[in-house]
Design a protein around this motif. Sequence first.
Motif, PDB file in Angstrom:
ATOM      1  N   GLY A  34       1.632   4.080   0.468  1.00 37.22           N
ATOM      2  CA  GLY A  34       1.940   3.036   1.433  1.00 37.22           C
ATOM      3  C   GLY A  34       3.381   2.585   1.320  1.00 37.22           C
ATOM      4  O   GLY A  34       4.078   2.393   2.312  1.00 37.22           O
ATOM      5  N   LYS A  35       3.844   2.405   0.046  1.00 38.81           N
ATOM      6  CA  LYS A  35       5.223   1.981  -0.154  1.00 38.81           C
ATOM      7  C   LYS A  35       6.187   3.068   0.284  1.00 38.81           C
ATOM      8  O   LYS A  35       7.268   2.792   0.818  1.00 38.81           O
ATOM      9  CB  LYS A  35       5.429   1.626  -1.630  1.00 38.81           C
ATOM     10  CG  LYS A  35       4.624   0.399  -2.058  1.00 38.81           C
ATOM     11  CD  LYS A  35       4.795   0.119  -3.548  1.00 38.81           C
ATOM     12  CE  LYS A  35       3.945  -1.079  -3.967  1.00 38.81           C
ATOM     13  NZ  LYS A  35       4.033  -1.325  -5.435  1.00 38.81           N
ATOM     14  N   ASP A  36       5.832   4.313   0.021  1.00 43.19           N
ATOM     15  CA  ASP A  36       6.674   5.436   0.453  1.00 43.19           C
ATOM     16  C   ASP A  36       6.782   5.471   1.969  1.00 43.19           C
ATOM     17  O   ASP A  36       7.847   5.700   2.523  1.00 43.19           O
ATOM     18  CB  ASP A  36       6.098   6.765  -0.048  1.00 43.19           C
ATOM     19  CG  ASP A  36       6.166   6.878  -1.566  1.00 43.19           C
ATOM     20  OD1 ASP A  36       6.981   6.144  -2.164  1.00 43.19           O
ATOM     21  OD2 ASP A  36       5.408   7.677  -2.130  1.00 43.19           O
ATOM     22  N   ILE A  37       5.652   5.249   2.657  1.00 43.86           N
ATOM     23  CA  ILE A  37       5.658   5.244   4.118  1.00 43.86           C
ATOM     24  C   ILE A  37       6.533   4.132   4.645  1.00 43.86           C
ATOM     25  O   ILE A  37       7.339   4.313   5.558  1.00 43.86           O
ATOM     26  CB  ILE A  37       4.220   5.091   4.675  1.00 43.86           C
ATOM     27  CG1 ILE A  37       3.429   6.357   4.404  1.00 43.86           C
ATOM     28  CG2 ILE A  37       4.240   4.810   6.166  1.00 43.86           C
ATOM     29  CD1 ILE A  37       1.998   6.292   4.875  1.00 43.86           C
TER      30      ILE A  37
ATOM     31  N   ALA B 108       0.740  12.780   4.173  1.00 50.53           N
ATOM     32  CA  ALA B 108      -0.461  12.913   3.341  1.00 50.53           C
ATOM     33  C   ALA B 108      -0.817  11.584   2.693  1.00 50.53           C
ATOM     34  O   ALA B 108       0.052  10.862   2.207  1.00 50.53           O
ATOM     35  CB  ALA B 108      -0.231  13.970   2.265  1.00 50.53           C
ATOM     36  N   ASN B 109      -2.101  11.262   2.691  1.00 50.54           N
ATOM     37  CA  ASN B 109      -2.571  10.020   2.083  1.00 50.54           C
ATOM     38  C   ASN B 109      -2.571  10.130   0.563  1.00 50.54           C
ATOM     39  O   ASN B 109      -3.062  11.110   0.002  1.00 50.54           O
ATOM     40  CB  ASN B 109      -3.985   9.679   2.542  1.00 50.54           C
ATOM     41  CG  ASN B 109      -4.020   9.210   3.976  1.00 50.54           C
ATOM     42  OD1 ASN B 109      -4.544   9.887   4.836  1.00 50.54           O
ATOM     43  ND2 ASN B 109      -3.452   8.055   4.237  1.00 50.54           N
ATOM     44  N   GLU B 110      -2.040   9.120  -0.083  1.00 47.01           N
ATOM     45  CA  GLU B 110      -2.031   9.046  -1.544  1.00 47.01           C
ATOM     46  C   GLU B 110      -2.206   7.589  -1.962  1.00 47.01           C
ATOM     47  O   GLU B 110      -1.818   6.680  -1.236  1.00 47.01           O
ATOM     48  CB  GLU B 110      -0.705   9.581  -2.108  1.00 47.01           C
ATOM     49  CG  GLU B 110      -0.419  11.035  -1.777  1.00 47.01           C
ATOM     50  CD  GLU B 110       1.028  11.408  -2.076  1.00 47.01           C
ATOM     51  OE1 GLU B 110       1.741  10.574  -2.682  1.00 47.01           O
ATOM     52  OE2 GLU B 110       1.437  12.518  -1.703  1.00 47.01           O
ATOM     53  N   LEU B 111      -2.788   7.382  -3.109  1.00 46.05           N
ATOM     54  CA  LEU B 111      -2.945   6.035  -3.639  1.00 46.05           C
ATOM     55  C   LEU B 111      -1.582   5.538  -4.104  1.00 46.05           C
ATOM     56  O   LEU B 111      -0.885   6.216  -4.863  1.00 46.05           O
ATOM     57  CB  LEU B 111      -3.935   6.052  -4.803  1.00 46.05           C
ATOM     58  CG  LEU B 111      -4.346   4.699  -5.392  1.00 46.05           C
ATOM     59  CD1 LEU B 111      -5.083   3.870  -4.362  1.00 46.05           C
ATOM     60  CD2 LEU B 111      -5.218   4.907  -6.621  1.00 46.05           C
ATOM     61  N   ALA B 112      -1.198   4.347  -3.642  1.00 45.48           N
ATOM     62  CA  ALA B 112       0.114   3.801  -3.986  1.00 45.48           C
ATOM     63  C   ALA B 112       0.179   3.425  -5.464  1.00 45.48           C
ATOM     64  O   ALA B 112      -0.836   3.101  -6.084  1.00 45.48           O
ATOM     65  CB  ALA B 112       0.411   2.575  -3.124  1.00 45.48           C
ATOM     66  N   ASP B 113       1.379   3.450  -6.004  1.00 47.40           N
ATOM     67  CA  ASP B 113       1.601   3.066  -7.402  1.00 47.40           C
ATOM     68  C   ASP B 113       1.182   1.616  -7.608  1.00 47.40           C
ATOM     69  O   ASP B 113       1.432   0.748  -6.762  1.00 47.40           O
ATOM     70  CB  ASP B 113       3.071   3.233  -7.773  1.00 47.40           C
ATOM     71  CG  ASP B 113       3.511   4.691  -7.738  1.00 47.40           C
ATOM     72  OD1 ASP B 113       2.635   5.569  -7.885  1.00 47.40           O
ATOM     73  OD2 ASP B 113       4.718   4.935  -7.539  1.00 47.40           O
TER      74      ASP B 113
ATOM     75  N   GLY C 275      -2.157   4.108   2.237  1.00 47.06           N
ATOM     76  CA  GLY C 275      -1.549   4.768   3.393  1.00 47.06           C
ATOM     77  C   GLY C 275      -2.497   4.776   4.568  1.00 47.06           C
ATOM     78  O   GLY C 275      -2.159   5.243   5.641  1.00 47.06           O
ATOM     79  N   THR C 276      -3.693   4.264   4.366  1.00 48.95           N
ATOM     80  CA  THR C 276      -4.791   4.162   5.334  1.00 48.95           C
ATOM     81  C   THR C 276      -5.355   5.523   5.700  1.00 48.95           C
ATOM     82  O   THR C 276      -4.765   6.298   6.447  1.00 48.95           O
ATOM     83  CB  THR C 276      -4.377   3.436   6.634  1.00 48.95           C
ATOM     84  OG1 THR C 276      -3.786   2.184   6.304  1.00 48.95           O
ATOM     85  CG2 THR C 276      -5.603   3.181   7.503  1.00 48.95           C
ATOM     86  N   GLY C 277      -6.539   5.792   5.159  1.00 53.84           N
ATOM     87  CA  GLY C 277      -7.270   6.995   5.534  1.00 53.84           C
ATOM     88  C   GLY C 277      -8.238   6.638   6.652  1.00 53.84           C
ATOM     89  O   GLY C 277      -7.939   6.833   7.811  1.00 53.84           O
TER      90      GLY C 277
END
Length: 223
Positions: free
Chosen positions: A2-5, A95-100, A161-163
């Motif tokens: 999410g932060k990356d996005i 791609a969806n990933e769990l944020a840090d 990132g919202t799946g």
Amino acid sequence: MGKDIESAADKCGGVGILGIAWAFGGMIFVLVYCTAGISGGHIDPAVTLGLFLARKVSLVRAIMYMVAQCLGAICGCGLVKAFQKSYYVKFGGGANELADGYSNGTGLAAEIIGTFVLVYTVFSATDPKRNARDSHVPVLAPLPIGFAVFMVHLATIPITGTGINPARSLGAAVIYGKDKAWDDQWIFWVGPFIGAAIAAFYYQYILRAGAVKALGSFRSTAH
């Protein structure tokens, strides 16, 4: 993720989370409106699962819909990579990933709650009894569904990132192809399917059953 996005979006014209959420919500509104008369406008395997559990679609049709949704997501991500390679790489393939900073449990809970909101809205917006009572409901159904997607994205983009759509998460991971995109993939299947199952059970077997029972009691009293 999410932060990356958010940081990447801010570099690209300062769009940010709000812009991403509007893009997803608006596109879902358009897609549901355009495909509702053909297939019911499921788009999302979690929505299809919820409707299957509520006995609104058959097992065969549900499986075929899910396969088509996953193939469509893979093809869509492939097209994005082919025509927007620089942005594709910059945004990590979407791609969806769990944020840090968030645990697996938090990410899973976010996906469960987000998908519950979406699938519950689908049930509410497409309820045939409401359609029979309020003639405008079928026309407006895509609007609350799209808005639900918008609101869920606002809340969960910083976390996962919202799946809320396993096909979308799978398609992005398949085309991106890097290990990091697969690390948390299970969250984006287990979470949405649990959320969809809870929404289907609650709406169909608790809320709707309670409403029918209350209506029957009211009629008995009136007579």
